[in-house]
Design an enzyme around this catalytic site. Structure first.
Site, PDB file in Angstrom:
ATOM      1  N   GLY A 175      -9.576  11.256  23.814  1.00 57.64           N
ATOM      2  CA  GLY A 175     -10.651  10.483  24.423  1.00 57.64           C
ATOM      3  C   GLY A 175     -11.798  10.128  23.504  1.00 57.64           C
ATOM      4  O   GLY A 175     -12.918   9.882  23.958  1.00 57.64           O
ATOM      5  N   SER A 176     -11.560  10.098  22.186  1.00 55.29           N
ATOM      6  CA  SER A 176     -12.673   9.724  21.283  1.00 55.29           C
ATOM      7  C   SER A 176     -13.084   8.268  21.492  1.00 55.29           C
ATOM      8  O   SER A 176     -14.251   7.914  21.354  1.00 55.29           O
ATOM      9  CB  SER A 176     -12.299   9.970  19.821  1.00 55.29           C
ATOM     10  OG  SER A 176     -11.308   9.063  19.385  1.00 55.29           O
ATOM     11  N   ASN A 177     -12.140   7.407  21.852  1.00 54.80           N
ATOM     12  CA  ASN A 177     -12.520   6.016  22.163  1.00 54.80           C
ATOM     13  C   ASN A 177     -13.310   5.951  23.459  1.00 54.80           C
ATOM     14  O   ASN A 177     -14.259   5.181  23.574  1.00 54.80           O
ATOM     15  CB  ASN A 177     -11.276   5.125  22.239  1.00 54.80           C
ATOM     16  CG  ASN A 177     -10.898   4.558  20.881  1.00 54.80           C
ATOM     17  OD1 ASN A 177     -11.591   3.707  20.344  1.00 54.80           O
ATOM     18  ND2 ASN A 177      -9.829   5.064  20.316  1.00 54.80           N
ATOM     19  N   LEU A 212      -0.560   6.124  26.956  1.00 55.84           N
ATOM     20  CA  LEU A 212       0.777   5.989  26.363  1.00 55.84           C
ATOM     21  C   LEU A 212       1.843   5.504  27.333  1.00 55.84           C
ATOM     22  O   LEU A 212       2.987   5.311  26.969  1.00 55.84           O
ATOM     23  CB  LEU A 212       1.200   7.333  25.737  1.00 55.84           C
ATOM     24  CG  LEU A 212       0.282   7.813  24.605  1.00 55.84           C
ATOM     25  CD1 LEU A 212       0.797   9.122  24.028  1.00 55.84           C
ATOM     26  CD2 LEU A 212       0.174   6.743  23.516  1.00 55.84           C
ATOM     27  N   LEU A 249       3.487   2.714  30.012  1.00 58.88           N
ATOM     28  CA  LEU A 249       3.454   1.271  30.269  1.00 58.88           C
ATOM     29  C   LEU A 249       2.823   1.074  31.651  1.00 58.88           C
ATOM     30  O   LEU A 249       3.210   1.736  32.624  1.00 58.88           O
ATOM     31  CB  LEU A 249       4.876   0.702  30.245  1.00 58.88           C
ATOM     32  CG  LEU A 249       4.991  -0.827  30.348  1.00 58.88           C
ATOM     33  CD1 LEU A 249       4.374  -1.492  29.116  1.00 58.88           C
ATOM     34  CD2 LEU A 249       6.444  -1.254  30.496  1.00 58.88           C
ATOM     35  N   ASN A 263      -6.792  -3.284  25.647  1.00 58.50           N
ATOM     36  CA  ASN A 263      -6.194  -2.161  24.921  1.00 58.50           C
ATOM     37  C   ASN A 263      -6.639  -2.224  23.472  1.00 58.50           C
ATOM     38  O   ASN A 263      -7.015  -3.289  22.962  1.00 58.50           O
ATOM     39  CB  ASN A 263      -4.660  -2.227  24.995  1.00 58.50           C
ATOM     40  CG  ASN A 263      -3.988  -1.027  24.323  1.00 58.50           C
ATOM     41  OD1 ASN A 263      -4.422   0.108  24.500  1.00 58.50           O
ATOM     42  ND2 ASN A 263      -2.964  -1.291  23.539  1.00 58.50           N
ATOM     43  N   HIS A 294      -5.330  -1.100  19.553  1.00 58.21           N
ATOM     44  CA  HIS A 294      -4.154  -0.670  18.800  1.00 58.21           C
ATOM     45  C   HIS A 294      -4.573  -0.405  17.362  1.00 58.21           C
ATOM     46  O   HIS A 294      -5.305  -1.224  16.771  1.00 58.21           O
ATOM     47  CB  HIS A 294      -3.067  -1.747  18.846  1.00 58.21           C
ATOM     48  CG  HIS A 294      -1.786  -1.321  18.200  1.00 58.21           C
ATOM     49  ND1 HIS A 294      -0.908  -0.431  18.787  1.00 58.21           N
ATOM     50  CD2 HIS A 294      -1.256  -1.629  16.986  1.00 58.21           C
ATOM     51  CE1 HIS A 294       0.122  -0.238  17.976  1.00 58.21           C
ATOM     52  NE2 HIS A 294      -0.066  -0.939  16.881  1.00 58.21           N
ATOM     53  N   ASP A 348       1.531  -4.383  23.612  1.00 61.25           N
ATOM     54  CA  ASP A 348       0.839  -4.874  22.406  1.00 61.25           C
ATOM     55  C   ASP A 348       1.012  -6.371  22.153  1.00 61.25           C
ATOM     56  O   ASP A 348       0.928  -6.812  21.008  1.00 61.25           O
ATOM     57  CB  ASP A 348       1.374  -4.112  21.171  1.00 61.25           C
ATOM     58  CG  ASP A 348       1.051  -2.637  21.263  1.00 61.25           C
ATOM     59  OD1 ASP A 348       1.759  -1.855  20.620  1.00 61.25           O
ATOM     60  OD2 ASP A 348       0.097  -2.281  21.990  1.00 61.25           O
ATOM     61  N   GLU A 352     -12.171   1.807  14.962  1.00 53.65           N
ATOM     62  CA  GLU A 352     -11.958   1.626  16.414  1.00 53.65           C
ATOM     63  C   GLU A 352     -13.239   1.933  17.178  1.00 53.65           C
ATOM     64  O   GLU A 352     -13.637   1.194  18.099  1.00 53.65           O
ATOM     65  CB  GLU A 352     -10.856   2.570  16.911  1.00 53.65           C
ATOM     66  CG  GLU A 352      -9.462   2.224  16.482  1.00 53.65           C
ATOM     67  CD  GLU A 352      -8.467   3.258  16.965  1.00 53.65           C
ATOM     68  OE1 GLU A 352      -8.579   3.703  18.122  1.00 53.65           O
ATOM     69  OE2 GLU A 352      -7.569   3.613  16.185  1.00 53.65           O
TER      70      GLU A 352
HETATM   71  C1  GRF Z   1      -6.298   5.679  19.043  1.00 50.47           C
HETATM   72  O1  GRF Z   1      -5.810   5.837  17.740  1.00 50.47           O
HETATM   73  C2  GRF Z   1      -5.906   4.313  19.544  1.00 50.47           C
HETATM   74  O2  GRF Z   1      -5.764   3.361  18.514  1.00 50.47           O
HETATM   75  C3  GRF Z   1      -4.578   4.538  20.164  1.00 50.47           C
HETATM   76  O3  GRF Z   1      -4.625   5.837  20.709  1.00 50.47           O
HETATM   77  C4  GRF Z   1      -5.607   6.613  20.025  1.00 50.47           C
HETATM   78  C5  GRF Z   1      -6.557   7.159  21.046  1.00 50.47           C
HETATM   79  O4  GRF Z   1      -7.330   8.138  20.484  1.00 50.47           O
HETATM   80  N1  GRF Z   1      -4.326   3.525  21.161  1.00 50.47           N
HETATM   81  P1  GRF Z   1      -8.459   8.821  21.420  1.00 50.47           P
HETATM   82  O5  GRF Z   1      -7.752   9.544  22.558  1.00 50.47           O
HETATM   83  O6  GRF Z   1      -9.346   7.730  21.925  1.00 50.47           O
HETATM   84  O7  GRF Z   1      -9.179   9.775  20.498  1.00 50.47           O
END
Ligand code: GRF
Length: 234
Positions: A13-15, A89, A91, A106, A108, A149, A178
């Protein structure tokens, strides 16, 4: 009226965190709020981050039947306007993608269409980039459609590949970019600045003056300068 955003994640969940932090910085100028976090994995760190923020953190049950009823109902019950996939992860069922056409995005960790498609996620992407010997990889944020994608690209940002990189060092450099790019894409889509129709469509079959011209990076050029060192892995 701010967009109600759901974030779907399968990992740490870093994003998600980068999006929450960016919207905190935007304050009253933000065009949306994350109101729901869901995961296909009960142990996803993203769920812990949601709980830490007092947000609903829901584990998606494997649908007893194909069709994603649990996800569809959950998004409906929470009156979601925008779905953000952040390392999700699974679909997304086609009927959910259809219902959220132009309202699901999304991220990528490569420059699509290269190094994308079914099975290309996480470290597999970076191993493929290294094996291909390319000198530049990057980050792609795109609208989601029924094929992994493949949806309309909203923004991309380059990340160099260094000779001594391994999948871990490369993944870390890409992830940092990202965390800069994706929150800004989510904010632009939530604000209606980036849409399925106005994202730069560079299609030679379309007359130049008929091509949509929106590019997030054109609006964020000031940030390119201040952040390019990030992409260069300084
Ligand atoms: C990231 O590398 C993103 O590009 C991919 O999944 C990863 C998610 O990382 N889709 P996080 O869970 O947000 O840390």
């Amino acid at each position: 009226m701010r967009a109600r955003i759901a974030v779907l994640a399968s990992g740490g969940g870093s994003n998600l965190q980068a999006i929450l932090d960016h919207f905190d910085r935007l304050g009253d100028a933000r065009a949306g709020d994350v109101v729901l976090v869901a995961s296909d994995r009960a142990d996803a760190g993203a769920l812990n981050r949601a709980v830490g923020r007092g947000l609903p953190a829901v584990v998606l049950q494997a649908a007893a039947r194909p069709g994603g009823a649990p996800l569809d109902a959950l998004l409906h019950d929470h009156r979601i306007d925008l779905v953000v996939l952040a390392g999700y992860l699974r679909l997304v069922p086609a009927e959910v993608v259809a219902r959220f056409r132009g309202r699901m995005v999304n991220v990528h960790p490569a420059l699509l269409p290269a190094f994308g498609g079914a099975g290309m996620y996480g470290q597999r992407v970076h191993h493929a980039v290294l094996e291909a010997g390319v000198r530049v990889t990057g980050v792609t944020a795109h609208f989601v459609d029924e094929v992994y994608d493949r949806g309309r690209i909203i923004a991309q940002w380059p990340v160099p590949v260094f000779p001594r990189d391994d999948a871990g060092t490369l993944a870390a450099r890409v992830l940092r970019v990202e965390h800069i790019l994706y929150p800004r894409v989510v904010a632009a889509v939530a604000a209606g600045r980036a849409t399925l129709d106005n994202c730069a469509l560079i299609d030679p079959r379309v007359p130049v003056d008929a091509r949509p011209a929106f590019t997030l990076l054109a609006h964020e050029e000031s940030r390119l300068a201040e952040n390019i060192d990030l992409a260069l892995g300084c």
